[in-house]
Enzyme design. Structure first.
Site, mmCIF file in Angstrom:
data_model
loop_
_atom_site.group_PDB
_atom_site.id
_atom_site.type_symbol
_atom_site.label_atom_id
_atom_site.label_comp_id
_atom_site.label_asym_id
_atom_site.label_seq_id
_atom_site.Cartn_x
_atom_site.Cartn_y
_atom_site.Cartn_z
ATOM 1 N N ARG A 1 5.286 6.613 13.816
ATOM 2 C CA ARG A 1 5.371 7.169 12.460
ATOM 3 C C ARG A 1 4.865 8.603 12.450
ATOM 4 O O ARG A 1 3.821 8.891 13.054
ATOM 5 C CB ARG A 1 4.525 6.330 11.500
ATOM 6 C CG ARG A 1 4.799 6.648 10.042
ATOM 7 C CD ARG A 1 3.920 5.834 9.117
ATOM 8 N NE ARG A 1 2.665 6.536 8.856
ATOM 9 C CZ ARG A 1 1.579 5.974 8.314
ATOM 10 N NH1 ARG A 1 1.585 4.691 7.993
ATOM 11 N NH2 ARG A 1 0.489 6.688 8.104
ATOM 12 N N HIS B 1 0.841 -1.204 0.000
ATOM 13 C CA HIS B 1 0.000 0.000 0.000
ATOM 14 C C HIS B 1 0.872 1.249 0.000
ATOM 15 O O HIS B 1 2.073 1.186 0.262
ATOM 16 C CB HIS B 1 -0.897 0.040 1.242
ATOM 17 C CG HIS B 1 -0.134 0.239 2.523
ATOM 18 N ND1 HIS B 1 0.678 -0.739 3.065
ATOM 19 C CD2 HIS B 1 -0.022 1.306 3.341
ATOM 20 C CE1 HIS B 1 1.233 -0.296 4.172
ATOM 21 N NE2 HIS B 1 0.844 0.950 4.364
ATOM 22 N N ASP C 1 0.548 5.080 1.963
ATOM 23 C CA ASP C 1 -0.187 5.486 3.163
ATOM 24 C C ASP C 1 -1.380 6.384 2.841
ATOM 25 O O ASP C 1 -1.259 7.371 2.110
ATOM 26 C CB ASP C 1 0.754 6.208 4.140
ATOM 27 C CG ASP C 1 1.746 5.229 4.754
ATOM 28 O OD1 ASP C 1 1.352 4.093 5.043
ATOM 29 O OD2 ASP C 1 2.911 5.617 4.935
ATOM 30 N N HIS D 1 4.744 0.162 0.222
ATOM 31 C CA HIS D 1 5.499 -0.621 1.202
ATOM 32 C C HIS D 1 4.597 -1.699 1.798
ATOM 33 O O HIS D 1 3.363 -1.635 1.684
ATOM 34 C CB HIS D 1 6.111 0.275 2.283
ATOM 35 C CG HIS D 1 5.115 1.097 3.041
ATOM 36 N ND1 HIS D 1 4.498 2.206 2.504
ATOM 37 C CD2 HIS D 1 4.620 0.971 4.300
ATOM 38 C CE1 HIS D 1 3.669 2.719 3.392
ATOM 39 N NE2 HIS D 1 3.719 1.988 4.491
HETATM 40 C C1 SIN Z 1 3.135 1.449 7.804
HETATM 41 O O1 SIN Z 1 3.438 2.615 7.949
HETATM 42 O O2 SIN Z 1 2.358 1.092 6.927
HETATM 43 C C2 SIN Z 1 3.793 0.412 8.691
HETATM 44 C C3 SIN Z 1 5.147 0.089 8.174
HETATM 45 C C4 SIN Z 1 5.905 -0.821 9.111
HETATM 46 O O3 SIN Z 1 5.475 -1.059 10.238
HETATM 47 O O4 SIN Z 1 6.990 -1.261 8.719
#
Ligand code: SIN
Length: 275
Positions: A266, A101, A103, A251
């Protein structure tokens, strides 16, 4: 004249670079900011080791690149609405970001970038995979590129966010945003075209029938997932940081460490309407 001590070491030919010689907890000089921004534009995702940052320092680092985004469905820690907690342990039923996906693509103006600081990495596992959406687009045939150019797709969030992040029911009209974006977007800085549909949020290509849309989305998501030649995989340590450009990167967080703990925060930077 030496403007900064920054070293940028590519992780693969297609995507990702490790950056050394910078402390993200300190205010960035203009030269350092430019070097990091250039590295992000060149490599799409950049990584840093051994970074100790408070939540305030993490937010200050993010703010250097733009206003901070507040997640529509995930309340941050008290006093920090701009922080998304990334946490998994033996009680977890799911983890954030499992599946390819970009974000919050359900937002009308989706985030330009995300900065993840992992405080506690599991001893093994918990890697994050990143995929270059310029290369995903460029590796399609000319005829498929022409077919996709100009199409638009619906990105929805209720099926992704409902029941997650402690939010059990819809509290406000904008808790579960949705938006229509181009299937192929042009990056506002590099001018390069990249695929902008993803397996988590994209539900329908608007100009196609339901069955056609399903099959074309499936084909594109398979193409992204299978494209190991334009992916990289990052092995986290405690206090590693990844900064990715959501406009040209997808990612996938690998949840292969249950029941162990993985914990971090994050910060997400606001972006523009995709064109
Ligand atoms: C995310 O921001 O989608 C999670 C990425 C992660 O935990 O590596």
């Amino acid at each position: 004249m030496i403007l900064s001590n920054i070293r940028v070491k590519p992780l693969t030919a297609a995507i990702g670079a490790e950056v050394e010689g910078v402390s993200l907890a300190e205010p960035l000089s203009d030269a350092t900011f430019t070097a990091l921004h250039d590295a992000l534009m060149d490599h799409q995702v950049i990584f840093f080791r051994d970074q100790e940052m408070t939540l305030e320092q993490h937010k200050d680092f993010g703010r250097r690149f733009g206003d901070l985004h507040v997640h529509p469905a995930a309340p941050g820690p008290k006093g920090h609405p701009e922080i998304l907690v990334i946490h998994a342990d033996e009680k977890s039923k799911h983890v954030a970001g499992e599946g390819w996906h970009t974000d919050v693509s359900c937002d009308v103006e989706p985030p330009m970038g995300s900065i993840l600081h992992i405080h506690t990495a599991p001893e093994v596992g918990g890697d994050t995979l990143f995929s270059n959406m310029y290369a995903a687009y460029e590796s399609l045939s000319d005829r498929m590129q022409q077919f996709l150019d100009g199409l638009t797709a619906m990105h929805r969030s209720e099926h992704v966010h409902k029941g997650r992040y402690g939010l059990k029911e819809k509290l406000r009209d904008d808790d579960y945003p949705e938006a229509i974006h181009p299937v192929v977007r042009t990056h506002p800085v590099t001018g390069r075209k990249g695929l902008y549909v993803n397996a988590s949020f994209t539900t329908r290509i608007m100009e196609l029938s339901k069955a056609e849309s399903h099959d074309i989305l499936q084909m594109l998501c398979n193409h992204i997932a299978r494209g190991v030649q334009f992916q990289c995989r990052y092995r986290w340590e405690n206090n590693s940081v990844a900064f990715w450009d959501n406009r040209c990167v997808q990612h996938h967080a690998a949840w292969d460490y249950y029941p162990n703990v993985r914990h971090g925060y994050r910060v997400t930077i606001q972006g523009d309407r995709p064109v």
